[in-house]
Design an enzyme around this catalytic site. Sequence first.
Site, mmCIF file in Angstrom:
data_model
loop_
_atom_site.group_PDB
_atom_site.id
_atom_site.type_symbol
_atom_site.label_atom_id
_atom_site.label_comp_id
_atom_site.label_asym_id
_atom_site.label_seq_id
_atom_site.Cartn_x
_atom_site.Cartn_y
_atom_site.Cartn_z
ATOM 1 N N LYS A 73 -1.997 -7.061 -6.493
ATOM 2 C CA LYS A 73 -1.664 -5.765 -5.895
ATOM 3 C C LYS A 73 -1.983 -5.770 -4.400
ATOM 4 C CE LYS A 73 -2.761 -0.845 -6.697
ATOM 5 N NZ LYS A 73 -3.546 0.075 -7.542
ATOM 6 N N SER A 130 -1.086 3.802 -9.080
ATOM 7 C CA SER A 130 -0.629 3.145 -7.882
ATOM 8 C C SER A 130 -0.300 1.660 -8.082
ATOM 9 C CB SER A 130 -1.703 3.281 -6.790
ATOM 10 O OG SER A 130 -2.915 2.647 -7.189
ATOM 11 N N SER A 174 -4.843 4.196 -12.176
ATOM 12 C CA SER A 174 -3.790 3.482 -11.462
ATOM 13 C C SER A 174 -3.354 2.171 -12.091
ATOM 14 C CB SER A 174 -4.238 3.205 -10.019
ATOM 15 O OG SER A 174 -4.222 4.397 -9.277
#
Length: 462
Positions: free
Chosen positions: A76, A151, A175
């Site tokens: 990520k 996210s 997330s």
Amino acid sequence: MIRTIADCAAALRRGDINAEALLEECLGRIRRLEPHLNSFVFLDEAGARQAARGSDVRLAAGASRSPLEGVPLSIKDSILVADMPATWGSRAFADLVPDRDELPVARLRAAGAVIVGKTNVPELTLEGYTKNDLFGVTRNPWNHALTPGGSSGGAAAGVAAGLVAAALGTDGGGSIRRPACHTGLVGFKPSVGRYPRIDGFPALLTDFETVGTLSHSIEDALILDAVLAGPDARDRRSLCAPAQARSPGPARILYLPRFGPSPIDPDVAEATERMANGLAESGHTILREPLFFSLEDVARIWQVVTRSGVAWLADRDEARIGRQLGAAARTMAEDGRTFSGADYFDALDRVTSLRRLCAERFADIDFVLTPTAAALPWPAEQPFPTEIAGQPAGPRDHAVFTGWVNLAGLPGVSLPVGVSQSGLPIGVQLVAGFGADAALLAFAGEVMARYPRLSPPMSVDP
């Protein structure tokens, strides 16, 4: 063809494929599907090929470092990787290229994993969908018009579509778990300290945010856990993370199907109820009791800490950071400036109280069962669903089930348990007491043995 970590490890061990060929298979799939998904923000093809060649040498010599040897993974874009851009989804960090790996990435490399690239996030990873001014919107492989959530939306989209075998993400309020829910994956958030972190971005959410994983199975989550877990003296939280075992026999599970008046999609509610009933039929004790903590406290903590964190980040370097933030982050910073130091300490005091409540409640239960997300995926360009089950919904209504787990520092996992009438994946959440990560994953593995693996429809691979 979508391969799990276990699939990759078995194929490499048998010699059915080598690491370089496996990487090229993933890169080919990325080239075909990325125009539809926008999962990746950076690909390191040269570095990945070099890593794959090293894995092939070790595999040929019988010197594999771990089951991750030669397996393609993504990271990520809120986690730092040496010599790869680390933008955090923000123009403020568009030029940042760190010279060292954040600790979890270093552990993956040391285990032989092949790091393919970085995946998309919302700015500062503080929203529940995945879009930013640098890289645009990420789409769900189950339906390209919809969001994979956030996210860790880029990470989830890439794993679900088979671009990589698994992904490293972060979870500050759900997330990892919610994007896993929205894409048919297993999403694991560990207890605070289980996966130590150093050399990363500033901790805007104090210790609420942890590194975690997105994968196709509990088996894969366990493979990653074996590499990522373990103390490091440079992160003192990791020195205090216990390993709590569960007594053998049926589990005691507190089932919380709703949180207050927040609406919930009927397909989600039905799937979670079906799991609760199935667990009861298997001999586990299902407790149906009122919510044991204050939703108002959770909302207040989240508001004060997140907004104050963004304000602190913006104000520490107004010219380089504050003026470069996008509209949503600037609004958060403005809100954060309205809070006082006393407000912040009040929020931390509420965190302490919540953690005590959770410790007391988990003294006589093993797990909490809830839906993972209250809503099914919504339009990709939209920050949150404005309606759930025919009722108006606010920015956090879809996310109501996950944030308390972060504030309490507990381990949680989202499990893919079915598909809605509209053909979208549904996840349920299991939460354990602090330090009971191994017990949680073991129990989740027992549960998932009854469920088939979910995969996006074949139309995702044009």
